[in-house]
Design an enzyme around this catalytic site. Sequence first.
Site, PDB file in Angstrom:
ATOM      1  N   PHE A 301      -6.721 -14.551 -17.977  1.00 34.34           N
ATOM      2  CA  PHE A 301      -7.968 -14.846 -18.673  1.00 34.34           C
ATOM      3  C   PHE A 301      -8.147 -16.355 -18.740  1.00 34.34           C
ATOM      4  CE2 PHE A 301      -6.762 -10.640 -20.067  1.00 34.34           C
ATOM      5  CZ  PHE A 301      -7.963  -9.942 -19.957  1.00 34.34           C
ATOM      6  N   ASP A 302      -9.397 -16.779 -18.622  1.00 34.07           N
ATOM      7  CA  ASP A 302      -9.670 -18.196 -18.404  1.00 34.07           C
ATOM      8  C   ASP A 302      -9.596 -19.048 -19.658  1.00 34.07           C
ATOM      9  OD1 ASP A 302     -11.879 -17.082 -19.548  1.00 34.07           O
ATOM     10  OD2 ASP A 302     -13.340 -18.188 -18.358  1.00 34.07           O
ATOM     11  N   LYS A 303      -9.686 -18.443 -20.856  1.00 33.62           N
ATOM     12  CA  LYS A 303      -9.680 -19.294 -22.048  1.00 33.62           C
ATOM     13  C   LYS A 303      -9.221 -18.495 -23.269  1.00 33.62           C
ATOM     14  CE  LYS A 303     -14.532 -18.427 -23.236  1.00 33.62           C
ATOM     15  NZ  LYS A 303     -14.307 -17.794 -24.530  1.00 33.62           N
ATOM     16  N   THR A 306     -11.117 -15.115 -25.295  1.00 30.10           N
ATOM     17  CA  THR A 306     -11.846 -14.186 -24.437  1.00 30.10           C
ATOM     18  C   THR A 306     -11.681 -12.755 -24.947  1.00 30.10           C
ATOM     19  OG1 THR A 306     -11.581 -15.587 -22.494  1.00 30.10           O
ATOM     20  CG2 THR A 306     -12.072 -13.288 -22.097  1.00 30.10           C
TER      21      THR A 306
END
Length: 327
Positions: A301-303, A306
């Site tokens: 997951f990018d951040k 999320t």
Amino acid sequence: MTMQKDMMGRAVRDSFAKLDPRVQIQNPVMFLVWLSAVMTSVLAVASIFGVQDAGVPTYYVVAIAVILWLTDLFSNFAEALAEGRGKAQADSLRAAKKDVEAHRIESVEDKEHFTVVPGTELTRGDLVIVRAGEQIPGDGDVIEGAASVDESAITGESLPVEKSPGDKVAAASINKSGSFTFRATRVGEDTALARIIHLVEEAQGSKAPIARLADVVAGWVVPAVIAIALAAAVAWLIAGESLNFVISIFVAVLVIACPCSLGLATPTAIIVGAGRGAGKGVLFRNAEALEITHQVHTVAFDKTGTLTLGDPRVTDTLPVSGDAAAL
């Protein structure tokens, strides 16, 4: 719950509407099921009224006809339900994309004079003021002001995000507090939300590789089964058997050789998988993406933030003084 009931009701109605032979012929496997059901039903009715001897007890023929019709209806129902779920996903996104009024200004220095225009009429580079409680009409960059923005329609993040000059904002987000001016960079069908809707609609019409393979196989199997059934019927007719026996042979070959699982297993698996994903807030880009998820072993997951539960909850209590257990 009401929406779910309405969706189920529409799926049931559509499953009967899809019994139209003009619809059935578009799916070779289900057309063969439909043809088998029709032929068996004709034989059952003829047997009941004594017009035709089926060669076996009448209730056998009736039972086979019922099973075939239920198989066809279930396939139609599953397909209609999948279409309904996909439409519901797109409709819920469109609801967030509803057209809103935009307060367009000519310059940041002259914010008192603005023009109210539909969000669809905005163009790239327009300056727009967004006040508290208003929906953001397009994607853009904040150039003045500060606000707390609810971006849950786009990101799923329940907590508002603070925005200041230099930050990006997205269409369909709600300004919860504060006021700011942003310069539009993407409007209309070019916004992030519009592209998400397009992906959902595109996924509805896509087919997984295994489904395409099943269609290719069905394209060969169905004509072969019909040809074999006709050949068997003609052979017995030439051999001098009665018309009753010949018809029974033709129907028997259709029913026994009908590859029902080929027409039901693959679409049912895709429908169930997509439905489970949608129920948990996961949208698949297309059917192929759903098919290859069994190969996934790691998800990045990018951040932070999320993954949320949808609303904030108290997890810990830290007293300034005293005993935490007493609170």
